[in-house]
Design a protein around this motif. Structure first.
Motif, PDB file in Angstrom:
ATOM      1  N   THR A   1      -0.679  -7.578   5.079  1.00 23.37           N
ATOM      2  CA  THR A   1      -0.735  -7.571   3.462  1.00 23.37           C
ATOM      3  C   THR A   1       0.763  -7.199   2.840  1.00 23.37           C
ATOM      4  O   THR A   1       1.659  -7.677   2.473  1.00 23.37           O
ATOM      5  CB  THR A   1      -1.483  -7.335   3.042  1.00 23.37           C
ATOM      6  OG1 THR A   1      -3.227  -8.085   3.178  1.00 23.37           O
ATOM      7  CG2 THR A   1      -1.591  -7.378   1.699  1.00 23.37           C
TER       8      THR A   1
ATOM      9  N   HIS B   1       0.405  -4.706  -6.049  1.00 22.86           N
ATOM     10  CA  HIS B   1       0.861  -6.586  -4.770  1.00 22.86           C
ATOM     11  C   HIS B   1      -1.044  -6.095  -3.776  1.00 22.86           C
ATOM     12  O   HIS B   1      -1.559  -6.771  -3.955  1.00 22.86           O
ATOM     13  CB  HIS B   1       1.758  -6.684  -4.426  1.00 22.86           C
ATOM     14  CG  HIS B   1       1.664  -7.294  -3.145  1.00 22.86           C
ATOM     15  ND1 HIS B   1       1.367  -8.918  -3.774  1.00 22.86           N
ATOM     16  CD2 HIS B   1       1.307  -7.622  -2.052  1.00 22.86           C
ATOM     17  CE1 HIS B   1       1.538  -9.627  -2.625  1.00 22.86           C
ATOM     18  NE2 HIS B   1       2.040  -8.724  -1.530  1.00 22.86           N
TER      19      HIS B   1
ATOM     20  N   THR C   1      -4.403  -8.763  -3.765  1.00 25.54           N
ATOM     21  CA  THR C   1      -4.492  -9.582  -3.485  1.00 25.54           C
ATOM     22  C   THR C   1      -6.479  -9.333  -3.004  1.00 25.54           C
ATOM     23  O   THR C   1      -6.302 -10.094  -2.283  1.00 25.54           O
ATOM     24  CB  THR C   1      -3.348  -8.847  -1.565  1.00 25.54           C
ATOM     25  OG1 THR C   1      -2.247  -9.066  -1.876  1.00 25.54           O
ATOM     26  CG2 THR C   1      -3.732  -9.939  -0.416  1.00 25.54           C
TER      27      THR C   1
END
Length: 436
Positions: A179, A205, A209
């Protein structure tokens, strides 16, 4: 005749010795590779064992049932007359078994309810009844579901508990690394470098996620992985980076002036001024950074055509960046008040600069037949503005002045905010839009 055996010569002995050494080196190398492979497999297996319990919410209950299964499922011994013999199980063990089996059945009920859609409500009821149907001997009377409403309420509560547990579960290292690498690769393609990157952007982020999982205890691990991915991505060959906006073209060398404490160049100043004009709905006009230099060297005739397609006196505000060899300052013109203001981040009073702009405006008003703007002008030096504490950030300060004046925002920033301002300007130039 006596047969004498041929003895190997010195060269043959040396060759045999070299072959022997090479053989042992090869064997040792193979052993080392085998050891490393075994170590990797062992570490990989350990990581799987650590991650595995978080993937299945019912796994702990299943393990507990396996431990208790021999005591629960052993058939009772019967005597000769057919009556069951008394067992040695205690009441505590039986109560523990009943509670464990009840919890396991409830978790299975949640799993079945999460898969079935709303369209199949009849089938859902049948499946729930099948899952929750247990013998009366195994389930205690107080834990039985008496109606369909109770089943739905219990299933919803358990589903929320399982989802909460899954959201709190931390992701494995491999998924986390993939990721982060994907996010940084897209960022590098968009901005050409990692200069405008905030570490909080990566953390936000990653958290988004993985469904807002709690990663506070893995912050150091994430930041370490970010450093590794940045070095890997920066070493790869990439095509030349360039940002184009109308007549402006910014290359990576121009954007790199926003890093650390570098001096800004004219390309960055002019393109950012164009973005401010577009964000203010063209009520503000930003004159080129070369305007004052051309005015000083060639006079009014040298800049007469610069405003051929623009009516300066119809604007609300004029922004004039002035470059004085090694320093930037800003001149603003308020058309409604007929006021010329000079803003300098070091508090230096460049009165001659303001007088040059005043003479230009009076000549321009005469040429464009704007009688009301031929006189009545005021010139002032505003000292109540944020000041720089070094000799490198004057360009950043005049861009922030221009942004605040163009968007009607107060000048609420200090020298400590300059690193964040540099990153924000970098992003705005790459996105060709000022963040309002």
């Amino acid at each position: 005749m006596e047969s004498c055996e041929s003895r190997p010569g010195k060269r043959a002995k040396t060759r045999l010795l070299c072959k022997t050494r090479l053989f042992f080196k090869t064997c040792l190398r193979c052993k080392q590779q085998l050891w490393r492979r075994r170590r990797r497999l062992r570490c990989h297996f350990r990581m799987k064992q650590r991650v595995r319990p978080t993937s299945d919410p019912c796994l702990a209950l299943k393990v507990q049932m396996k431990k208790l299964k021999p005591l629960w499922f052993n058939p009772p011994m019967r005597s000769a007359d057919g009556s069951p013999e008394p067992t040695n199980q205690s009441s505590d063990t039986q109560l523990k078994l009943s509670e464990t089996e009840d919890r396991l059945k409830r978790c299975r009920l949640v799993a079945s309810c999460s898969v079935v859609t709303c369209e199949d409500e009849r089938e859902t009821g049948a499946r729930r009844s099948e899952v929750t149907a247990v013998p009366s001997q195994a389930t205690p009377p107080h834990s039985a579901l008496t109606s369909e409403d109770d089943e739905e309420t219990e299933a919803g509560r358990l589903r929320s508990e399982v989802m909460a547990c899954q959201s709190q579960a931390t992701p494995p290292h491999r998924e986390l690394s993939a990721t982060i690498k994907e996010f940084l690769s897209d960022f590098y393609v968009t901005y050409g470098s990692f200069i405008p990157l905030h570490r909080d952007d990566v953390l936000t982020h990653v958290k988004r996620t993985f469904n807002n999982a709690d990663l506070s205890d893995r912050r150091d691990e994430i930041l370490f992985e970010v450093d590794i991915c940045q070095s890997e991505i920066a070493q790869k060959a990439t095509p030349p980076f360039c940002v184009r906006y109308r007549k402006h073209a910014l290359r990576l060398d121009d954007l790199l002036t926003l890093a650390d404490q570098h001096w800004l160049n004219d390309q960055v100043i002019n393109m950012y001024g164009e973005l401010i004009v577009d964000s203010s709905n063209h009520k503000v006009h930003f004159l080129n950074s070369f305007f004052h230099r051309q005015l000083m060297t060639k006079g009014y005739e040298g800049v007469k055509r610069w405003t051929k397609k623009v009516d300066l006196f119809s604007k609300d505000l004029l922004l004039v960046p002035v470059h004085l060899q090694v320093h930037w300052c800003l001149v603003t013109v308020d058309m409604s008040l007929k006021k010329i203001s000079l803003y300098d981040s070091r508090g230096i009073a460049f009165h001659e600069v303001a007088q040059n702009i005043l003479r230009y405006l009076m000549t321009e008003a005469k040429e464009k037949h704007q009688i009301s703007f031929k006189d009545g002008w005021m010139v002032s030096l505003d000292e109540n503005v944020p000041q720089q504490k070094n000799s490198n950030d004057c360009g950043v300060f005049i861009l922030e002045y221009s942004r605040c004046f163009g968007l009607n925002k107060p000048l609420h920033f200090t020298q400590n905010d300059v690193p964040k301002i540099r990153k924000r300007i970098y992003r705005e130039l790459c996105e060709c839009k000022v963040h309002v």
